[in-house]
Design an enzyme around this catalytic site. Structure first.
Site, mmCIF file in Angstrom:
data_model
loop_
_atom_site.group_PDB
_atom_site.id
_atom_site.type_symbol
_atom_site.label_atom_id
_atom_site.label_comp_id
_atom_site.label_asym_id
_atom_site.label_seq_id
_atom_site.Cartn_x
_atom_site.Cartn_y
_atom_site.Cartn_z
ATOM 1 N N ILE A 1 -6.642 -31.139 65.653
ATOM 2 C CA ILE A 1 -5.630 -29.866 66.641
ATOM 3 C C ILE A 1 -3.765 -29.793 65.927
ATOM 4 O O ILE A 1 -3.425 -29.108 66.939
ATOM 5 C CB ILE A 1 -5.548 -29.937 67.976
ATOM 6 C CG1 ILE A 1 -4.758 -31.813 68.031
ATOM 7 C CG2 ILE A 1 -6.700 -29.884 68.514
ATOM 8 C CD1 ILE A 1 -4.272 -32.419 69.518
ATOM 9 N N GLY A 2 -3.753 -29.383 65.000
ATOM 10 C CA GLY A 2 -2.104 -28.702 64.253
ATOM 11 C C GLY A 2 -1.519 -30.136 64.040
ATOM 12 O O GLY A 2 -0.430 -30.527 63.488
ATOM 13 N N THR A 3 -2.560 -31.790 64.258
ATOM 14 C CA THR A 3 -1.644 -32.996 64.117
ATOM 15 C C THR A 3 -1.584 -33.287 62.522
ATOM 16 O O THR A 3 -0.587 -34.708 62.303
ATOM 17 C CB THR A 3 -1.934 -33.720 65.035
ATOM 18 O OG1 THR A 3 -3.467 -34.200 64.578
ATOM 19 C CG2 THR A 3 -1.961 -33.933 66.855
ATOM 20 N N ILE B 1 3.926 -46.362 61.260
ATOM 21 C CA ILE B 1 3.097 -44.804 62.014
ATOM 22 C C ILE B 1 2.735 -44.679 60.375
ATOM 23 O O ILE B 1 3.490 -45.649 59.219
ATOM 24 C CB ILE B 1 5.077 -44.640 61.660
ATOM 25 C CG1 ILE B 1 5.451 -44.722 63.023
ATOM 26 C CG2 ILE B 1 4.808 -42.953 61.157
ATOM 27 C CD1 ILE B 1 4.887 -44.350 64.297
ATOM 28 N N LEU B 2 1.806 -44.308 60.262
ATOM 29 C CA LEU B 2 0.570 -43.719 59.401
ATOM 30 C C LEU B 2 1.353 -42.629 58.387
ATOM 31 O O LEU B 2 0.727 -42.768 57.364
ATOM 32 C CB LEU B 2 -0.567 -43.423 60.473
ATOM 33 C CG LEU B 2 -1.751 -44.898 61.017
ATOM 34 C CD1 LEU B 2 -2.258 -44.094 61.740
ATOM 35 C CD2 LEU B 2 -1.554 -45.974 60.594
ATOM 36 N N ASN B 3 2.069 -41.754 58.767
ATOM 37 C CA ASN B 3 2.141 -40.486 57.965
ATOM 38 C C ASN B 3 4.129 -40.216 58.641
ATOM 39 O O ASN B 3 4.176 -39.370 59.203
ATOM 40 C CB ASN B 3 1.700 -39.074 58.064
ATOM 41 C CG ASN B 3 1.663 -38.374 56.616
ATOM 42 O OD1 ASN B 3 3.040 -37.974 57.467
ATOM 43 N ND2 ASN B 3 1.051 -37.452 56.426
ATOM 44 N N GLY C 1 -1.171 -44.387 69.487
ATOM 45 C CA GLY C 1 -0.594 -42.911 70.023
ATOM 46 C C GLY C 1 0.710 -42.217 69.835
ATOM 47 O O GLY C 1 1.309 -42.683 70.190
ATOM 48 N N GLU D 1 1.868 -37.944 71.830
ATOM 49 C CA GLU D 1 2.035 -37.662 73.805
ATOM 50 C C GLU D 1 3.154 -38.503 74.197
ATOM 51 O O GLU D 1 4.631 -37.627 74.770
ATOM 52 C CB GLU D 1 0.973 -37.845 75.064
ATOM 53 C CG GLU D 1 0.300 -36.859 74.447
ATOM 54 C CD GLU D 1 -0.850 -37.423 75.352
ATOM 55 O OE1 GLU D 1 -1.826 -36.600 76.395
ATOM 56 O OE2 GLU D 1 -1.954 -38.519 75.172
#
Length: 698
Positions: A457-459, A582-584, A655, A658
């Site tokens: 969704i743009g992430t 943090i994955l990226n 996550g 948000e």
């Protein structure tokens, strides 16, 4: 586990497609013979459709059909009442779809919709939200949790507290307004249905359409390869996909329906308004002895949705006496739904503002007050935290922001007509994971393909999942290809609740780890079709955890308040987060800063007004509903602590989509109080409100 691929700032794989226009969105599939549809919204706040005159519409050249409640295809009764479109004459609220025009062109469909004449039997309606409404009730659940949680005797503890704060905060209705409106293109080939839709979860869309149209899921293909934002409003199917499928079945043609932006507030959900009473009791040292967070919100009569704003109070601070409770008022209004960080965004605005007020009463530094009330276990459940580094976020943020040089006195800093202030707020968001499936294939040319029905969704989901796969396989990132966004791929949960990457990545990691084992034991060349492994995390991803799992953060803001105009300019925003590994780094920073920008809008510009007389929203488009422009957004800094939390998923990630919005509005509001000495308890902080308050103080 981490490797050279995870954490790297890899560029998004679909970036070039998007900036060159090659990426196709739901309304851009130009199938042969495609027609267009335009809805007719109800013009009364409540009633019944007595008659529909379609003659003028059907007389227009190029009009194919006008679907009405009397002749639209029949559907099975949906679990979600907002999808029962054109299934009967009842009008539950203004904006409800009462007819659908279908024509050769978009312009003709719009003209036909405007030519439809609907006669109504009006009924009395009630659309005015007040916390004292006699029909208000306590629901059973709020956000899937009990609507009320109590520990100890909160009323008695509050009454006995040496220091007390009793305040009420208000958040207005808010709207998601993604850049790409809700749109769907549907096509029938016999009994096989294909839909191209803008959705945060194609697997759920297929399941719902199968139930509504009485089809096997295998007979439906849902494509959502590129989605132009959703912020929760596309988390479940919306009327556009159902209406497009109905129109395509009725006409025998592919049909595209893109909801006009002005119609979105009435049919795709909104953040419901909340009135939040906070009562904080503390001893002279600032340790909380009572925390009461009571929320009243509204819902529609179509389906119940509770904005669960009191839930974060169950997580944040140590107290022997706690009440977290919700009441809801049923109204004849559009149905509220999820909007980015539902519950946490409005709830933490009120809670963190009230904590700031308590710090002022005590004369205690707001950062130190929060740290002083750190719990060793989750207050409501008693579970130990899998990891909780909120205090470290607060301290690191204070260091970066220069908090130690802050003069704590409100109104002490001035530059000409500008009053300057700084504020802080904490943030939290739960770790959520759902079962997912994925496949990983090794090909003879040395490349790998990962397949999963994830929604990007743009992430940057395509990119991050490729990084997870490459890390598990031990291969360079450029040897991994990802396929997402089609329901004929392995089923996956929606992109929502900040659980997408954690859920999908778990399945991708398992498939790739198993594939790596298979390849290690394989001798000779691979077969032409390669070797494929499938993984399913059911029973693991959804297993009960003995830990309370949350992401945390701290946000700091500096504002300048113009005493001549009342305008607020945010000069600096800083967020420091603890969200697992943090994955990226590149996409994570984008997510954090984007969410903080949305929080800035929540604080300063965004609001909607529900017109009680007409039963609809007075600010239905981006001309009236104001979101921040580039000039409104300061230099935003996002930083994070690398958490090693073994109780999450194989990647150790939480996550991040948000949590960035959660504390921003409170940090800005607290900074405005520090600048002016005036406490504003209703959002947004618009110039008229600020100027009136400044003039009354002066």
């Amino acid at each position: 586990m981490t490797g050279t691929n995870l954490g790297a700032p890899a560029e998004r794989r679909e970036g070039r497609q998007k900036v060159t226009g090659a990426a196709r969105y739901a309304a851009e599939y130009t199938l042969p013979g495609r027609a267009h549809a335009w809805p007719v919204p109800a013009a009364v706040p409540r009633g019944r459709v007595a008659a529909v005159d379609t003659s003028a519409a059907l007389a227009l050249p190029g009009v194919l059909a006008v679907l009405t409640p009397g002749d639209a295809p029949r559907l099975a009764e949906p679990e979600d009442g907002t999808l029962a479109v054109l299934q009967g004459p009842d009008v539950p609220h203004r904006g409800w779809c009462v007819a659908l025009a279908v024509a050769e062109t978009l312009e003709t469909a719009r003209a036909a919709a405007r030519a439809v004449r609907v006669t109504y039997d009006r009924k009395a309606h009630h659309a005015e939200f007040t916390e004292a409404d006699p029909d208000a009730y306590e629901p059973d659940e709020a956000g899937g949790q009990p609507a009320r949680v109590e520990r100890g005797d909160p009323e008695a503890a509050y009454a006995a507290a040496g220091v007390r704060v009793d305040v009420t905060y208000r958040v207005p209705p808010l709207h998601n307004h993604p850049m790409e409106p809700h749109a769907s293109t549907a096509h029938w080939d016999g009994d096989r249905l294909t839909v191209y839709t803008s959705s945060q979860g194609g697997t759920a869309v297929r399941s719902v359409l199968a139930q509504l149209f009485g089809l096997d899921e295998e007979g439906i293909t849902v494509v959502a390869e590129h989605v132009g934002g959703g912020f929760g409003s596309k988390g479940t199917p919306r009327p556009d996909v159902v209406l497009a499928a109905m129109a395509a079945r009725h006409t025998g043609r592919p049909v595209t329906l893109a909801l006009p932006r002005r119609y979105l507030p009435a049919v795709v959900g909104h953040r419901a308004p909340t009135v939040q009473r906070l009562r904080l009791g503390a001893d002279a040292d600032g340790r909380l002895t009572a925390l009461l967070h009571e929320v009243t919100t509204h819902t529609s009569r179509v389906k119940e949705f509770v904005e669960y704003a009191a839930v974060p109070s169950r997580v944040m601070y140590a107290t022997p006496a706690l009440r977290s409770a919700h009441r809801v008022v049923p109204l004849d209004v559009p149905s509220p739904s999820w909007m980015r960080a539902p519950g946490e965004a409005p709830g933490m605005y009120a809670l963190e503002s009230a904590v700031d007020e308590l710090a002022g009463v005590l004369g205690t530094d707001p950062v130190e007050l929060r740290i002083r009330n750190e719990p060793d276990r989750e207050p409501a459940s008693g579970k130990p935290f899998s990891s909780r580094h909120l205090a470290q976020c607060l301290r690191e943020g204070a260091r970066r922001f220069g908090w130690a040089e802050r003069d704590p006195r409100p109104g002490a800093r001035r530059e000409g007509p500008f009053l300057l202030g700084t504020g802080v707020a904490a943030a939290t968001y739960p770790v959520q994971v759902a079962p997912s499936t994925a496949s990983a294939q090794a090909l003879p040319d040395g490349t790998f393909t990962v397949r999963i029905n994830a929604a990007d969704i743009g992430t940057g989901a395509r990119t991050v999942l490729a990084q997870v796969a490459a890390d598990a396989l031990g291969v360079p990132l450029d040897r991994v290809r990802t396929e997402v966004g089609r329901s004929d791929l392995p089923a996956a949960p929606l992109a929502g609740g900040s659980m997408g990457t954690a859920s999908w990545g778990w399945a991708v990691h398992e498939a790739c780890a198993e594939l790596a084992c298979r390849l290690a034991g394989h001798t000779g060349p691979l077969p032409v079709e390669g070797i494929e492994v499938r993984a399913d995390t059911a029973g693991k991803a959804d297993a009960d955890s003995p830990y309370a799992r949350h992401a945390f953060g701290a946000q700091f803001a500096e504002v300048a308040v113009d005493t001549v105009t009342g305008e607020i300019r945010v000069r600096r925003l800083l967020g420091v987060f603890a969200a697992g590994h943090i994955l990226n780094a590149r996409t994570a920073r984008s997510q954090f800063t984007g969410a903080m920008t949305m929080g800035l809008g929540m604080a300063l510009t965004e609001h909607s007004t529900l017109d009680a007389a007409f039963g609809d929203f007075a600010e239905p488009d981006l001309a009236a509903y104001h979101v921040p422009a580039h000039a409104d957004v300061p230099d935003i800094e996002a930083a994070w602590l690398d958490e090693d939390d073994p109780h999450l998923n194989p990647m150790g990630s939480k996550g991040i989509g948000e949590i960035g919005i959660v504390g921003t509005a409170a940090a800005v509001g607290n900074a405005v109080h520090h600048a002016t000495g005036i406490r504003f308890r209703e959002l947004p902080l618009t110039p008229d409100r600020v100027l009136m308050a400044l003039l009354s103080e002066g």
